[in-house]
Write an enzyme that holds these catalytic residues in place. Sequence first.
Site, PDB file in Angstrom:
ATOM      1  N   LYS A  59     -49.023-101.444 -55.476  1.00  0.00           N
ATOM      2  CA  LYS A  59     -47.660-101.197 -54.493  1.00  0.00           C
ATOM      3  C   LYS A  59     -47.851-101.013 -53.313  1.00  0.00           C
ATOM      4  O   LYS A  59     -46.847-100.753 -52.600  1.00  0.00           O
ATOM      5  CB  LYS A  59     -47.165 -99.993 -55.509  1.00  0.00           C
ATOM      6  CG  LYS A  59     -46.671-100.092 -56.860  1.00  0.00           C
ATOM      7  CD  LYS A  59     -46.280 -98.941 -57.611  1.00  0.00           C
ATOM      8  CE  LYS A  59     -46.015 -99.236 -58.908  1.00  0.00           C
ATOM      9  NZ  LYS A  59     -45.592 -97.809 -59.866  1.00  0.00           N
ATOM     10  N   GLY A  76     -47.541 -94.659 -56.526  1.00  0.00           N
ATOM     11  CA  GLY A  76     -48.250 -94.010 -57.426  1.00  0.00           C
ATOM     12  C   GLY A  76     -47.678 -94.761 -58.704  1.00  0.00           C
ATOM     13  O   GLY A  76     -46.942 -95.477 -58.787  1.00  0.00           O
ATOM     14  N   ASP A  77     -48.451 -94.605 -59.936  1.00  0.00           N
ATOM     15  CA  ASP A  77     -48.137 -95.068 -61.358  1.00  0.00           C
ATOM     16  C   ASP A  77     -48.569 -94.372 -62.248  1.00  0.00           C
ATOM     17  O   ASP A  77     -49.610 -93.479 -62.227  1.00  0.00           O
ATOM     18  CB  ASP A  77     -48.836 -96.530 -61.287  1.00  0.00           C
ATOM     19  CG  ASP A  77     -48.300 -97.299 -62.672  1.00  0.00           C
ATOM     20  OD1 ASP A  77     -47.219 -98.080 -61.972  1.00  0.00           O
ATOM     21  OD2 ASP A  77     -48.623 -97.529 -63.512  1.00  0.00           O
ATOM     22  N   THR A  78     -47.911 -94.252 -63.402  1.00  0.00           N
ATOM     23  CA  THR A  78     -48.208 -93.689 -64.573  1.00  0.00           C
ATOM     24  C   THR A  78     -48.321 -94.387 -65.694  1.00  0.00           C
ATOM     25  O   THR A  78     -47.428 -95.149 -66.084  1.00  0.00           O
ATOM     26  CB  THR A  78     -47.126 -92.489 -64.591  1.00  0.00           C
ATOM     27  OG1 THR A  78     -47.145 -91.582 -63.635  1.00  0.00           O
ATOM     28  CG2 THR A  78     -47.265 -91.594 -66.024  1.00  0.00           C
ATOM     29  N   SER A 113     -51.763 -92.043 -61.173  1.00  0.00           N
ATOM     30  CA  SER A 113     -52.654 -92.342 -60.140  1.00  0.00           C
ATOM     31  C   SER A 113     -51.734 -92.298 -58.721  1.00  0.00           C
ATOM     32  O   SER A 113     -50.625 -92.496 -58.902  1.00  0.00           O
ATOM     33  CB  SER A 113     -52.906 -93.822 -60.283  1.00  0.00           C
ATOM     34  OG  SER A 113     -53.951 -94.173 -59.172  1.00  0.00           O
TER      35      SER A 113
END
Length: 195
Positions: A59, A76-78, A113
């Site tokens: 991203k 971020g990423d989940t 993250s």
Amino acid sequence: MLKEKLKNHQLILASGSPRRQQFLTDLGLDFSIELKPVEEIYPPELKGAQVAEYLAELKTTPFKNKLKENEILITGDTIVCLEEKVLGKPANEEEAHQMLESLSNRSHEVISSVCLTSAKKSVVFHDVTKVFFKELTTEEISFYIQAHQPYDKAGAYGIQEWIGQIGVDKIEGSYFNVMGMPLHLFYKEILEFIS
């Protein structure tokens, strides 16, 4: 305190997540929001935390070589992991129903993250929380999907919503991490990032 330490930096949050936006607001931080679309595809050989970190770093791509000296980009990423399977965001009601049925009466891992990027450097980190669901009935799953439309959420649920309130037996790890950001790590890492 954190706001004072970051006063010479401009924070850019590259996330449309209202939860991540609220977290930064709750920490007392000033930030701008910049959304640039990225196709969230990852190499199939990646597992668990590797996926979350890869996507958080991915991203940052549209911003590469465009950040000013004092800017810090936050991406971020989940993801939700059920054993080895990564559950992303459901495409439709049927998929959301299947995901929640698969999580019912079992435990899974939520991995969030975060990537911090400046013109000079980048750091990525993650946290893992284990979530235990009670057995969910078909009626409970259907009601939740109809009422909350969880199509923007990994694993088809938000722990802060009705399904989390009635369905989660316990968690091991950070609650905020399940909501999309390991805040305790973010605080520590951003202080190190600017020091």
